[in-house]
Design a protein around this motif. Structure first.
Motif, short mmCIF file in Angstrom:
data_model
loop_
_atom_site.label_atom_id
_atom_site.label_comp_id
_atom_site.label_asym_id
_atom_site.label_seq_id
_atom_site.Cartn_x
_atom_site.Cartn_y
_atom_site.Cartn_z
N LYS A 1 54.56 31.22 32.86
CA LYS A 1 53.21 31.54 33.33
C LYS A 1 52.38 30.28 33.49
CE LYS A 1 52.55 34.58 30.09
NZ LYS A 1 51.73 35.42 29.21
N LEU B 1 51.82 30.38 43.01
CA LEU B 1 50.41 30.78 43.07
C LEU B 1 49.65 29.86 44.03
CD1 LEU B 1 48.03 32.41 42.17
CD2 LEU B 1 47.81 30.95 40.18
N LEU C 1 40.76 26.53 32.11
CA LEU C 1 41.16 26.89 33.47
C LEU C 1 39.95 27.08 34.36
CD1 LEU C 1 44.12 29.34 32.98
CD2 LEU C 1 44.09 26.90 33.20
N PHE D 1 38.08 35.46 43.54
CA PHE D 1 38.18 35.43 45.00
C PHE D 1 38.37 36.81 45.61
CE2 PHE D 1 39.67 31.05 44.05
CZ PHE D 1 38.67 30.38 44.72
N ALA D 2 38.94 37.77 44.85
CA ALA D 2 39.21 39.07 45.47
C ALA D 2 38.17 40.12 45.07
CB ALA D 2 40.60 39.56 45.09
N PRO E 1 50.17 35.43 34.92
CA PRO E 1 49.49 34.19 34.53
C PRO E 1 47.98 34.33 34.55
CG PRO E 1 51.19 33.74 36.17
CD PRO E 1 51.10 35.22 36.04
N PHE F 1 41.74 33.90 39.48
CA PHE F 1 41.59 33.88 40.94
C PHE F 1 41.33 35.27 41.47
CE2 PHE F 1 44.22 29.82 41.91
CZ PHE F 1 43.13 29.06 41.57
N PHE F 2 42.08 36.25 40.94
CA PHE F 2 41.93 37.62 41.42
C PHE F 2 40.48 38.08 41.25
CE2 PHE F 2 41.98 42.21 40.69
CZ PHE F 2 42.57 42.63 41.86
N LEU G 1 45.73 32.17 35.20
CA LEU G 1 45.09 31.54 36.35
C LEU G 1 45.05 32.50 37.52
CD1 LEU G 1 43.86 28.93 37.32
CD2 LEU G 1 46.08 28.23 38.13
N LEU G 2 46.15 33.27 37.71
CA LEU G 2 46.19 34.24 38.79
C LEU G 2 45.13 35.32 38.57
CD1 LEU G 2 49.55 35.53 40.16
CD2 LEU G 2 47.49 36.81 40.43
N TYR H 1 47.33 38.12 46.03
CA TYR H 1 47.36 38.06 44.56
C TYR H 1 48.26 39.14 43.99
CZ TYR H 1 43.55 34.75 44.87
OH TYR H 1 42.80 33.66 45.16
#
Lengths: 361, 398
Positions: free
Chosen positions: A298, A312, B340, B149-150, B139, B145-146, B141-142, A332
Motif C-alpha cells: 500500500k 495510483l 500525506l 478529487f472525486a 492505500p 485522493f478519492f 493516499l488513494l 479511483y
C-alpha cells in the motif's frame, strides 16, 4: 399400565430452519431488529442506483470521453488506458518482458502457496536470491535485451516491482538488525535499536524526500543514482526497520533452551543462528512478514510524491488528460479495486498460515 | 629480522584476543564503531563538498529569513512577511491539529465498528466486517485522493451551498460552521467549569475511598457527578448574566465570511485518516474484547451482575489492557500518515516546511532533519509513555 413406548415427539418447530435463524440472528431483541431494518433500508437505497450506474448504464468501450454519453459509469476511461495502467510507458513491442515478469510472479506465488508442490526450499531460495536480479535484467535489459530506461517504467508493474524488491532486499537487513537488537554486545545492541526506532518513528514520505533530495548529497559527485534506485534505497532502509521488529518477535518466541542447546553442542553463534534458531523463528514470523508486505504494497503508492508513476500516480495523471475529464470516480474505483484485491488476497493467505501454525503447536 | 618477529608476535597476540571469549566481543564492537564512524565521516565530507560545489549555505540562519509565501490555513498569526522559522511553527501546529482531530474521530468510529463487528446481529456484524476489510486494504493516499478529487470536488459552488438551518454551510470551498464568541462575562463561567470538574473528581475519589474502606455505598454516583458538572456552571451563568454570542457564516460576494471555516483539504484528509485508522482500531478493539476469557463473563453473570455491568466492570477493564498498546500504535500511525497531506496541499509540516521551504532555500539537510526530528520526538515520547504504562500494568497483574 401401558406396555407400549410413547411415540417420539417431533423436534420443536422453534429450533431449526431459516425463520428461527433469522429470529436469533436478526431480530433477537428490539435494538437488533431496529439495526436490521435500518441496514436493509440503507442497502435498498444504495444498491440499485450503484448497480444501475456501475453496470447497467455503464459505457465499457470508447476512444475518448465523448464516448460516454449515458448517465452511467465510464469504464471506457479504464479500458482505453489499461495498457498504460499496467505497463506505464514501457515500449509496446517489449511488453512481453513485463508479461514474463508477471508470469514468473504468479508461478512462484502459486508454487509456494499450493501445498502439494515439491521443492519449496529451492523455489524459495530462487525467489529470495535470484528473482530480483532476473527481474531487473528482464525489465531493464542488457545481455542481449534492449535497455529500457527506468523512467519509462510505471503502472502496476512498477508497484509490484517496488514492493517485491523492497521486501526481498529488506529481509536480510531486517534479520541482521533483529539479531543486533537481541545481541549481548551493548554497542551493537544500541546501534541496532537506534536505527530501528529512528526509521519507525518517521513517516515514509519524509524518508522518500530524504532519499530523493539528500542521498545525492551523501555520495561523491561522480556517483549518480537513478530516481527509481533512490526510491528503492529509501524504501529498503525504512522497511528493514519494520522487518527487524517482526523477526525479533519470532526470535523472542524461541525457548531459551534452544540457544543453550546449540551452545552445548559446540556450535558457534552464527552456526547456531543459521542452523537452529532462524529456521524456527522465520517459520513463526511468516504471517507477520506477509502483513508488513501488505503495508509496504500500500505504501508504494507514496512514490508519486517524488515523481515516479506507480499505479495510483498513473491513474491520477490520466485524470488530467483533456480527452478524459471528469472520470475521477471511475479511475479511483479501478485503482482501489486492484490494490484491494492484492491486499485482501494476501491478508486471507496470512490468516490461513496463522491458523496452520496454531494447529501445529 | 627483529621486525618480522615482532610482527608475527603481534598477529599471534591479535589472534589470541580474537579467540578469547572475553576480548572478542570488545574487539568486534570496536570494529563496528570504527566502520560506522568512518561511514559518517565519509558522508559528512561528501555532503560538505557537494554543498560547496552547488553554492548552498549551511546552518540554521535561514530560519530568520523572510518566507514570502502564503499558507491557506494557519492557527497562529502568519503572512508572507513572517520568517521561515514561523512556517515551521505553522506546519507543526497544522500537523498537530489534523492528528488530534483524526485521533478523536477515529477512536469513536473505530470502537463503534469494533463493537458492531462482535454484535449478535448477523447483518450488523457483516456490515462492520465489510467496512473493515474494504478500507483497511486500500492505500490511504488513494482514499485521500478519492475524497478530495472525486467527492469534495463535486460539491456545489458557494452560491448554491448546501445549508443546514442557516447556520452550517457546505460547498466547494469548505465547510462553514458558526463560531461561539467568548465575551468578558464568560470568564466566571469558565472558571466555574474548572471548579466543577475538580469538585466532581474529588467527590468521586471520596466515594470510592469510602466504598473501598467500608464496603458501603456504590463505586460512583453518576447522577450526583452530572449534577455538579452541569449544575454549577449553569447557576454561575444564570447569576452572572453572561452572554454568549454566536458568529454565523454569511455569504458576501463570492464566498462566506465569518464563523469557522474548514477547508476542503482538511476535510478530505480528516475523512480519509479517520476511516482508514478506524478500520484498524476496530480490529484492535475486537481482538481486545475477544481476548477476555469467556469464563470471566460467566463468572460475573453467576455473581448476579446485569449484562451492562458485566461489560463495564469485568470485560472492558480487562480488554483495555490488551487494547491500549496497539491503540497507541495506531495513533502514532495516524500522526505519521497525516504527512500525506502534502499530496493534496493541506499545509502540514511536510507540505509547508519540507516542501515549499525546502524548495525556496535549498537547505535539504537542515530542513529534512528538523522535519524528521519533530515526528521522531512525537513517536519516541509516546513509546516511552507506553513502556511506562506497560510496566505498571504488568506489575498490577501479578
Amino acid at each position: 399400565m401401558s406396555d407400549q413406548m410413547i411415540p417420539a415427539r417431533k423436534p420443536p418447530k422453534q429450533s431449526v430452519g431459516l425463520l428461527v435463524w433469522s429470529k436469533n440472528n436478526l431480530f433477537a431483541s428490539l435494538p437488533s431488529t431496529v439495526a436490521t431494518v435500518l441496514i436493509v433500508y440503507g442497502l435498498y437505497l444504495l444498491l440499485p442506483p450503484v448497480v444501475q450506474w456501475g453496470l447497467l448504464d455503464a459505457t465499457w468501450w470508447g476512444s475518448d470521453g465523448t464516448a460516454c454519453t449515458t448517465e452511467g459509469a465510464c469504464w471506457a476511461f479504464v479500458t482505453a488506458r489499461l495498457d498504460q495502467f499496467i505497463y506505464g510507458f514501457y515500449p509496446q513491442d517489449h511488453q512481453w518482458r513485463a508479461n514474463v515478469f508477471f508470469f514468473q510472479l504468479v508461478l512462484l506465488i502459486g508454487w509456494l502457496t499450493i501445498k502439494a508442490t515439491p521443492g519449496k526450499k529451492w523455489v524459495l531460495g530462487y525467489a529470495l536470491l535470484l528473482m530480483p536480479l532476473v527481474s531487473w535484467w528482464l525489465l531493464y535489459g542488457g545481455l542481449g535485451l534492449k535497455i529500457v530506461a527506468t523512467h519509462q517504467w510505471g503502472g502496476l508493474m512498477l508497484t509490484l516491482l517496488l514492493a517485491l524488491c523492497g521486501m526481498v532486499a529488506s529481509l536480510p537487513f531486517g534479520i541482521l538488525l533483529a539479531l543486533g537488537r537481541r545481541s549481548n554486545m551493548p554497542v551493537i545492541r544500541a546501534l541496532s535499536t537506534a536505527y530501528i526506532e529512528m526509521w519507525r518513528g518517521v513517516p515514509l514520505i519524509t524518508v522518500l524526500f530524504m532519499a530523493s533530495v539528500m542521498l545525492p548529497l551523501f555520495v561523491p559527485e561522480q556517483v549518480v543514482f537513478d530516481k527509481l534506485l533512490r526510491a528503492l534505497i529509501g524504501i529498503v532502509m525504512f522497511q528493514a526497520a519494520y522487518m527487524a521488529e517482526v523477526v525479533r518477535g519470532g526470535l523472542q518466541a524461541i525457548p531459551k533452551g534452544q540457544f543453550e542447546a546449540f551452545g552445548s553442542l559446540g556450535l558457534s553463534y552464527w552456526q547456531g543462528m543459521v542452523l537452529i534458531i532462524l529456521p524456527q523463528a522465520m517459520k513463526l514470523v511468516i504471517p507477520g512478514v506477509v502483513n508488513t508486505f501488505i503495508a509496504l504494497f500500500k505504501d508504494t503508492s507514496l512514490v508519486l510524491v517524488i515523481g515516479l508513476f506507480d499505479l495510483l500516480a498513473i491513474v491520477q495523471a490520466g485524470l488530467n488528460d483533456p480527452a478524459w475529464l471528469g472520470f475521477a470516480v471511475e479511475g479511483y474505483l479501478f485503482a482501489g479495486f486492484v490494490f484491494w484485491a492484492f491486499c485482501y488476497g494476501m491478508s486471507k493467505y496470512s490468516q490461513r498460515l496463522e491458523q496452520q501454525l496454531h494447529q501445529g503447536r | 629480522m627483529s621486525e618480522r618477529v615482532s610482527r608475527t608476535t603481534f598477529y599471534k597476540r591479535l589472534s589470541r584476543l580474537w579467540r578469547n571469549g572475553d576480548s572478542r566481543p570488545l574487539l568486534m564492537q570496536a570494529l563496528v564503531v570504527l566502520v560506522v564512524l568512518l561511514l559518517v565521516v565519509w558522508v559528512i565530507n561528501n555532503t560538505m563538498n557537494n554543498l560547496e560545489h552547488r553554492g548552498i549555505s549551511t546552518g540554521f540562519d535561514f530560519l530568520s529569513q523572510e518566507a514570502g509565501f502564503g499558507i491557506i490555513q494557519t492557527l497562529v498569526e502568519y503572512d508572507e512577511s513572517h520568517s521561515y522559522g514561523r512556517t515551521f511553527t505553522v506546519g507543526v501546529l497544522n500537523t498537530l491539529l489534523v492528528s488530534s482531530l483524526g485521533i478523536a474521530f477515529a477512536t469513536v468510529l473505530g470502537f463503534l465498528v469494533g463493537i458492531a463487528r462482535l454484535s449478535a446481529n448477523w447483518l450488523l456484524a457483516r456490515a462492520a466486517s465489510v467496512f473493515i476489510e474494504t478500507f483497511r486494504n486500500i492505500p490511504l493516499l488513494l482514499q485521500i485522493f478519492f475524497w478530495y478529487f472525486a467527492v469534495l470536488a463535486a460539491l456545489p459552488h458557494p452560491r448554491r451551498s448546501l445549508a443546514f438551518g442557516d447556520m452550517i454551510f457546505l460547498n466547494l470551498r469548505g465547510l462553514y460552521l458558526p463560531q461561539p464568541v467568548i465575551e468578558q462575562g464568560l470568564m466566571p463561567v469558565l472558571a466555574s467549569v474548572v471548579v466543577a470538574i475538580v469538585t466532581a473528581l474529588v467527590v468521586r475519589a471520596t466515594i470510592r475511598q469510602h466504598r473501598l474502606r467500608t464496603g458501603q455505598g456504590t463505586i460512583a454516583m453518576p447522577w450526583l457527578l452530572l449534577g455538579v458538572l452541569v449544575g454549577m456552571p449553569a447557576l454561575v451563568w444564570h447569576f452572572s448574566g453572561a452572554t454568549l454570542s454566536v458568529e454565523l457564516p454569511q455569504l458576501r460576494g463570492f464566498n462566506f465570511r465569518g464563523g469557522i471555516t474548514i477547508i476542503p483539504e482538511l476535510g478530505a484528509l480528516l475523512l480519509a485518516l479517520t476511516i482508514y485508522t478506524a478500520a484498524f482500531i476496530a480490529e484492535v478493539v475486537r481482538a481486545g474484547i475477544e481476548s477476555v476469557p469467556k469464563g470471566q463473563k460467566e463468572a460475573a453473570a453467576a455473581l448476579g451482575l446485569k449484562p451492562g455491568k458485566v461489560m463495564t466492570l469485568v470485560v472492558i477493564p480487562q480488554a483495555m489492557k490488551v487494547i491500549i498498546p496497539p491503540l497507541t500504535n495506531q495513533y502514532l500511525n495516524l500522526a505519521k500518515n497525516s504527512s500525506l497531506a502534502t499530496a493534496i496541499g493541506y499545509p502540514d509540516l511536510v507540505s509547508v516546511f519540507a516542501g515549499t521551504t525546502l524548495n525556496q532555500t535549498g537547505q535539504a539537510v537542515e530542513v529534512i532533519a528538523m522535519t524528521m526530528a519533530v515526528y521522531l520526538t512525537i513517536s519516541l515520547s509516546v513509546s516511552l509513555l507506553m513502556n511506562i504504562y506497560n510496566r505498571r500494568v504488568a506489575l498490577i497483574e501479578r
